[in-house]
Design a protein around this motif. Structure first.
Motif, PDB file in Angstrom:
ATOM      1  N   THR A  90      -5.667  -9.002   2.826  1.00 39.86           N
ATOM      2  CA  THR A  90      -5.099  -8.460   1.584  1.00 39.86           C
ATOM      3  C   THR A  90      -4.796  -9.607   0.622  1.00 39.86           C
ATOM      4  O   THR A  90      -5.105  -9.540  -0.571  1.00 39.86           O
ATOM      5  CB  THR A  90      -3.801  -7.680   1.896  1.00 39.86           C
ATOM      6  N   TYR A 101       0.904  -1.155   0.000  1.00 39.57           N
ATOM      7  CA  TYR A 101       0.000   0.000   0.000  1.00 39.57           C
ATOM      8  C   TYR A 101       0.935   1.195   0.000  1.00 39.57           C
ATOM      9  O   TYR A 101       1.532   1.504   1.047  1.00 39.57           O
ATOM     10  CB  TYR A 101      -0.891   0.013   1.249  1.00 39.57           C
ATOM     11  N   ASN A 146      -8.252  -5.783  -4.697  1.00 43.04           N
ATOM     12  CA  ASN A 146      -7.372  -4.677  -4.302  1.00 43.04           C
ATOM     13  C   ASN A 146      -7.044  -3.753  -5.473  1.00 43.04           C
ATOM     14  O   ASN A 146      -6.434  -2.705  -5.274  1.00 43.04           O
ATOM     15  CB  ASN A 146      -6.051  -5.224  -3.734  1.00 43.04           C
TER      16      ASN A 146
END
Lengths: 259, 218
Positions: free
Chosen positions: A53, A22, A62
């Motif tokens: 995730t 991220y 994502n």
């Protein structure tokens, strides 16, 4: 040639050296994992360990998160799901997802279950009815709602709503179902129903479940993966993980002695 | 300490106490049997109630730990092993009591030649040494030491195997000692069973400690 065919059919999902970020935050650090078809795999680990995730990578949930990047490949039936020719909508039809909180649409039970089919352009009433009944039966909800399919989904109990969401996922006939803490907002009776359902569904589907409930992981899964700080610490048969974990971190986590 | 550790510690202490208690009972049963000490035999029979009550306590602790803490991994292996070890220890306690009962029934000292021929003292000592090994290995958390008792069990089995022939020959030569001989025969058999239970204890301990299953493997 025969051997090669058998080899390629061995795993439903294969993750190869997955790293995810991220922004600059490195959240998945080089994970390899093979998942067999018609199995239940539980992902466990403390909050922020990367398990959700990683789960969301399997149906590309994502992709639209700002700053999210990843390296490595995920193969579904030996095909790279991140290849440029893959349509995400098609992938998500193949890889369904059930979330922590039941999220039915503010529509009738029938419309909820048939929603996926309708957006695929299926309008034939008998097809829709047939699918609705089959999916609701598979999700063990049919007997409770069959006389009231026009009722708003929001009038159902939390446990029923979650089974409805599972039915909605099943309606589009995926082969993989991802579940992100599907029973954490439910009472023990509804939880037991969901767990029983998971057990039955693995006949037809490959299921991956993220859970914070160790007993749930040990009850429902064939294999368990323990994640910690973005790494896959241990991955093995659930019985082995809960009876004789090989890594001290796994042992400390599952026995509640972390930190 | 986290709550499950408090429970595990309770089980651990109680099992340690049980091992010491049963070891003492067996050791006194030897002294009582070899010397026909009836006073000591009464003490053993009296103390058996403590063995029984400790068995119930350990069971209760284990059940409580399972019910409240759903133990996993080492904790799970520990609780499962201790439940079994507890039951093996209690049986050894029973055998010590049975031998004390024989002492009261026989009511006199057995012929030295008879006892020597059957290797009675050696049989008792081996069984007691097995329990000493268990106590030591358990207290020091050493599964290697636990494995040492397998060799002793083999000797016990050998003595037990030979006893019938030796006793039969003795009875033929001394028919009036038939009752003594029957009691001695049973005593040796009990001690052989002590060896089997001690072996179970070692196997279960190794399951807890090393996560290895040795049972029914040659």
């Amino acid at each position: 040639m025969v051997n090669r065919v058998m080899e390629t059919n061995k795993f439903k999902i294969q993750a190869k050296d997955i790293h995810a970020y991220y922004g600059t935050h490195h959240v998945i650090k080089g994970i390899d994992m093979d998942i067999k078809p018609n199995s239940v795999t539980a992902f466990i680990g403390p909050s922020g360990c990367g398990k959700s995730t990683f789960l969301r990578l399997i149906n590309r949930m994502n992709d639209y998160i700002e700053g999210f990047t990843k390296t490595g490949d995920i193969l579904l039936d030996d095909k790279n799901i991140y290849a440029s020719n893959v349509q995400v909508e098609q992938l998500r039809k193949e890889v369904g997802m059930v979330f922590q909180k039941p999220n039915p649409f503010p529509k009738s039970i029938f419309e909820n279950v048939t929603y996926g089919l309708k957006i695929q352009g299926i309008t034939n009433k008998s097809d829709l009815e047939e699918t609705a009944e089959r999916s609701l039966r598979q999700a063990a909800l049919w007997e409770e709602v069959k006389d009231d399919l026009k009722k708003s989904a929001l009038a159902l109990s939390g446990g029923q709503q979650q089974r409805l969401c599972i039915a909605r996922t099943l309606a589009v006939e995926p082969s993989v179902i991802l579940m992100d803490e599907p029973a954490s907002a439910l009472d023990p009776i509804s939880t037991a129903k969901i767990e029983e359902l998971i057990f039955e569904l693995k006949e037809k589907y490959t299921i991956i479940i993220v859970t914070h409930n160790m007993q749930q992981a040990s009850r429902v899964s064939d294999r368990t993966a323990f994640f910690y700080m973005g790494e896959l610490i241990e991955y093995g048969k659930t019985k082995q993980i809960f009876l004789n974990p090989k890594k001290e971190k796994t042992e400390n986590y599952i026995s509640g002695r972390f930190g | 300490m986290n709550p499950i550790e408090v429970e595990i510690e309770k089980i651990n202490d109680a099992v340690l106490e049980m091992i010491e208690l049963v070891k003492a009972q067996l050791s006194r049963s030897r002294d009582s049997f070899m010397n026909s000490d009836e006073e000591l035999a009464h003490q053993i029979i009296h103390t058996e109630t403590r063995v029984n009550s400790l068995e119930l306590t350990i069971d209760k602790y284990c059940e409580n730990t399972i019910a409240r803490f759903s133990p996993v991994a080492t904790d799970l292996r520990f609780v499962v092993s201790m439940l079994k070890i507890n039951s093996d220890l209690e049986r050894i306690g029973d055998y010590a009591e049975s031998i004390a009962d024989y002492v009261l029934n026989i009511n006199h000292k057995l012929e030295k030649t008879l006892m020597d021929n059957v290797r009675t003292d050696e049989m008792f000592n081996l069984a007691i040494e097995m329990l000493e090994l268990i106590a030591d290995a358990y207290a020091t958390d050493n599964s290697k030491k636990m494995k040492k008792l397998f060799a002793k069990d083999k000797v016990l089995n050998q003595i037990n195997k030979e006893k019938s022939q030796v006793i039969a020959e003795y009875v033929l030569a001394n028919p009036s000692t038939i009752h003594d001989c029957l009691y001695l025969h049973s005593t040796i058999k009990k001690l052989e069973r002590v060896g089997d239970h001690a072996k179970n204890i070692a196997e279960n301990y190794i399951f807890y400690s090393d996560a290895k299953v040795l049972k029914h493997k040659k």
